[in-house]
Design an enzyme around this catalytic site. Structure first.
Site, PDB file in Angstrom:
ATOM      1  N   ASP A   9      -0.544   3.669  -2.796  1.00  0.00           N
ATOM      2  CA  ASP A   9       0.508   3.783  -1.772  1.00  0.00           C
ATOM      3  C   ASP A   9       1.285   5.070  -2.049  1.00  0.00           C
ATOM      4  O   ASP A   9       1.116   5.714  -3.096  1.00  0.00           O
ATOM      5  CB  ASP A   9       1.448   2.567  -1.819  1.00  0.00           C
ATOM      6  N   SER A  10       2.168   5.415  -1.106  1.00  0.00           N
ATOM      7  CA  SER A  10       3.047   6.557  -1.336  1.00  0.00           C
ATOM      8  C   SER A  10       4.078   6.226  -2.415  1.00  0.00           C
ATOM      9  O   SER A  10       4.508   7.110  -3.152  1.00  0.00           O
ATOM     10  CB  SER A  10       3.769   6.918  -0.039  1.00  0.00           C
ATOM     11  N   GLY A  42       5.702   8.499   6.006  1.00  0.00           N
ATOM     12  CA  GLY A  42       5.857   8.132   7.424  1.00  0.00           C
ATOM     13  C   GLY A  42       6.408   9.195   8.339  1.00  0.00           C
ATOM     14  O   GLY A  42       6.316   9.081   9.560  1.00  0.00           O
ATOM     15  N   ASN A  74       0.023   1.374   5.320  1.00  0.00           N
ATOM     16  CA  ASN A  74      -0.378   1.394   6.730  1.00  0.00           C
ATOM     17  C   ASN A  74      -0.407   2.816   7.272  1.00  0.00           C
ATOM     18  O   ASN A  74      -1.271   3.177   8.066  1.00  0.00           O
ATOM     19  CB  ASN A  74       0.598   0.566   7.571  1.00  0.00           C
ATOM     20  N   GLU A 151      12.546   0.907  -1.844  1.00  0.00           N
ATOM     21  CA  GLU A 151      12.415   1.555  -3.161  1.00  0.00           C
ATOM     22  C   GLU A 151      13.653   1.237  -4.017  1.00  0.00           C
ATOM     23  O   GLU A 151      13.536   0.905  -5.189  1.00  0.00           O
ATOM     24  CB  GLU A 151      12.287   3.080  -3.001  1.00  0.00           C
ATOM     25  N   CYS A 184       4.470  -1.972   7.372  1.00  0.00           N
ATOM     26  CA  CYS A 184       4.614  -0.996   6.285  1.00  0.00           C
ATOM     27  C   CYS A 184       4.669  -1.839   5.025  1.00  0.00           C
ATOM     28  O   CYS A 184       5.407  -2.833   4.979  1.00  0.00           O
ATOM     29  CB  CYS A 184       5.910  -0.198   6.453  1.00  0.00           C
ATOM     30  N   THR A 185       3.893  -1.478   4.013  1.00  0.00           N
ATOM     31  CA  THR A 185       3.807  -2.340   2.834  1.00  0.00           C
ATOM     32  C   THR A 185       5.105  -2.389   2.028  1.00  0.00           C
ATOM     33  O   THR A 185       5.277  -3.258   1.182  1.00  0.00           O
ATOM     34  CB  THR A 185       2.649  -1.893   1.922  1.00  0.00           C
TER      35      THR A 185
HETATM   36  N1  DGL Z   1       4.196   1.963   2.399  1.00  0.00           N
HETATM   37  C1  DGL Z   1       3.761   2.830   3.422  1.00  0.00           C
HETATM   38  C2  DGL Z   1       3.170   2.095   4.623  1.00  0.00           C
HETATM   39  O1  DGL Z   1       2.673   1.004   4.489  1.00  0.00           O
HETATM   40  C3  DGL Z   1       4.659   3.906   3.964  1.00  0.00           C
HETATM   41  C4  DGL Z   1       5.873   4.340   3.319  1.00  0.00           C
HETATM   42  C5  DGL Z   1       6.104   5.836   3.536  1.00  0.00           C
HETATM   43  O2  DGL Z   1       6.625   6.238   4.589  1.00  0.00           O
HETATM   44  O3  DGL Z   1       5.748   6.567   2.639  1.00  0.00           O
HETATM   45  O4  DGL Z   1       3.140   2.625   5.702  1.00  0.00           O
END
Ligand code: DGL
Length: 265
Positions: A9-10, A42, A74, A151, A184-185
């Protein structure tokens, strides 16, 4: 399977997917990689993201020796799955918004997708909605500020109530809305906070368990009993504490190669 299940993930959002995988495969060896140097994804441009995500995942797969890559993001999955599958020679499992189960669950036929602005605007997402929720009214709501709040929440700082309330406010204007897709996770990490500030009860649906089922089907006999490990593209004390607390140990710094600065959107 000879290597760990690598979750990408990011930031810390992928830990919501890691938790679902752990529940289904408690003995499996996991590895975690996040591109925290470039968080959030995002709001970044697509072409840059594809290049960056491919570089980070390629390097993380190499250093971890992963048997499977789970793109627990996502924003990344709705854009870069094809590129990742072309670049890697291990199975790649993506995470996309749970539109299908949400549409099936809704009694009123009014649902919402809460995600990053990149995800809500993607052609992939529009296609998902057309295919699985054609009979529904679907509100697409971008909520990028909630990524930073998730976060903070995991780092033990309180998520900002005003940001939560303002981000979710457009949902409550839809009086028939009964189901919200956490697309979004990062967002399942704030589920209890969302429910607490919602003026009425709705179902909050995410993709975690569906991803875990898919991973379990792919790695029928996962590597067990090895040390879980983590990598990050930037050092960070809060991140190290979060990952250690979840049994990944302290992250090592991963260098995916030259990082070009993204063009502002
Ligand atoms: N966790 C990421 C998702 O599921 C995105 C978070 C980000 O913007 O970096 O989209």
């Amino acid at each position: 399977m000879a290597g760990p299940i690598l979750i990408f993930d990011s930031g810390v959002g992928g830990l919501s997917v890691a938790a679902a995988i752990r529940e289904r495969l408690p003995a499996a060896t996991l590895a975690y990689v996040c591109d925290n140097a470039m968080l959030p994804y995002g709001t970044k441009p697509d072409a840059w993201l594809v290049e960056r995500i491919t570089a980070v995942c390629r390097e993380a797969v190499r250093v971890s020796g992963a048997a499977v890559l789970v793109v627990a993001c996502n924003t990344a999955s709705t854009l870069a799955l094809e590129a990742l599958r072309a670049a890697l020679d291990i199975p790649v499992v993506g995470t996309v918004p749970a539109i299908k189960p949400a549409a099936a669950l809704s009694r009123t036929g009014t649902i919402a997708l809460l995600a990053t602005s990149a995800t809500v605007n993607r052609a992939y997402t529009r296609q998902l909605i057309e295919e699985f929720a054609g009979h529904c009214r679907v509100l697409r709501l971008a909520a990028d500020p909630l990524v930073a709040e998730a976060e903070r929440h995991l780092a033990g700082e309180p998520a900002d109530e005003a940001t939560l309330v303002a981000s979710l406010a457009p949902l409550w204007r839809e009086s028939a809305l009964d189901t919200v897709v956490l697309g979004c996770t990062h967002f399942p990490l704030l589920r209890a906070r969302f429910a607490a500030c919602a003026p009425r009860v709705v179902a909050w649906v995410d993709s975690g368990d569906a991803i875990a089922r898919r991973v379990a089907a792919i790695v029928a006999t996962p590597l067990a009993g090895q040390t879980n490990r983590a990598w990050a593209t930037a050092p960070g004390r809060a991140l190290a504490a979060i990952l250690a607390e979840r049994g990944f140990g302290s992250p090592q710094v991963l260098d995916p190669g030259a990082v070009r600065v993204p063009v502002a959107r």
